[in-house]
Design an enzyme around this catalytic site. Sequence first.
Site: not given
Ligand SMILES: NC(=O)c1ccc[n+]([C@@H]2O[C@H](COP(=O)([O-])OP(=O)(O)OC[C@H]3O[C@@H](n4cnc5c(N)ncnc54)[C@H](OP(=O)(O)O)[C@@H]3O)[C@@H](O)[C@H]2O)c1
Length: 341
Positions: A59, A309
């Site tokens: 990351y 959030r």
């Molecule tokens: N194992 C794997 O291969 C893998 C892959 C991807 C991710 N991950 C892990 O899972 C975690 C979460 O995944 P993710 O970040 O893809 O998913 P997520 O939690 O669905 O999405 C987070 C992103 O969405 C934005 N967001 C959420 N709600 C919002 C809203 N109401 N308005 C505007 N923007 C919004 C956030 O921005 P803001 O920060 O501005 O709120 C952030 O950029 C990662 O941080 C990581 O630790 C693992």
Amino acid sequence: MNNALEPSAVALGTAGWGGGWGVEPLDDGAWAEAERVASDALAAALEAGITTVDTADIYAHGRSEQTLGRLLAADSGLRERIRLQTKCGIMIGGSPLYGVDSAAAVESTRYHGGADHVRRAVTDSLERLHTDHVDTLIIHRPDPLTRPEETVEAYLELASAGSVGSLGLSNMGVAWVRRFDDALRAATGGEEGIACLQIELGLHHRGLVESAVLVNHPDSADRAVVGEAGGLAELCAERGIALQAWGSLGQGRYTRGTEQAADQDREAAAVVAEIAGRLEVSGEAVVLAWLLKLPWRIQPVVGTVNPDRLRAAAQAPVAADRMDSLDWYRLWTAARGAPLP
Ligand SMILES: NC(=O)c1ccc[n+]([C@@H]2O[C@H](COP(=O)([O-])OP(=O)(O)OC[C@H]3O[C@@H](n4cnc5c(N)ncnc54)[C@H](OP(=O)(O)O)[C@@H]3O)[C@@H](O)[C@H]2O)c1
């Protein structure tokens, strides 16, 4: 082992920490901003009961771990207040992370489950994190060239040295989960199995759920949902492997407000808002509750750095308690954009 904290209902993801995914080093100002963002997010998360923290070596090319490491170094009591997991096994092409002595290996992205790589990755992660152990090590993706037995052997060495508490997997299907779990159980005389599996899972990414109802249905071919997703949740449940859902907020597609939602998400965003209003919880909590209602011990991992959030996401267990099956099916139907067969 050293850390007695159980996984929290919702986990804090840190893929957005460390100043973004650029390969150039951060200057002092950018580091200060990265630390401020992370510190505010972590404080809000802990206050709301989100104590599992998920990171990975890749990351922000190591800077997510480094940022968390700076917070841990600055607060001696912090480590024992979090359950910490990191990942290894992906080498990103062109990343500065592994550039020093394996340049050839990182010209293009590859996966690596080899024992030497896993040992070195964990040593480097612990250094960046300013800690002597992580509670869970997650193998980020399967490496077709490495037998799980080899990866498991490296994990067990790290575990007996006290560096790692348990072994998890990510982005693997039924066959790989079974192989890894069998290998760990065989190596430990049945004492220990795989602790968790982290996969993309949410209202927008529903393969595990769709596969259960679309068996032998023409839609299953189009949606490519039955293949590896079919039986995965059931296998994990049978073997005591907890599921972690990445992308669980669907990057906000249902909670930005119906005006901002994409056409295909508008109806589901409206249903989320209506249920949230009626149950007196946040929209984020409704989206995550859809996962918590499933009988598979799912821990959503949320990637927002926004403190509001995070507080909203932490209401997920309350939303799950208040949500009935009628609402759950309404959410599912709206998200799939077509009636159930
Ligand atoms: N194992 C794997 O291969 C893998 C892959 C991807 C991710 N991950 C892990 O899972 C975690 C979460 O995944 P993710 O970040 O893809 O998913 P997520 O939690 O669905 O999405 C987070 C992103 O969405 C934005 N967001 C959420 N709600 C919002 C809203 N109401 N308005 C505007 N923007 C919004 C956030 O921005 P803001 O920060 O501005 O709120 C952030 O950029 C990662 O941080 C990581 O630790 C693992």
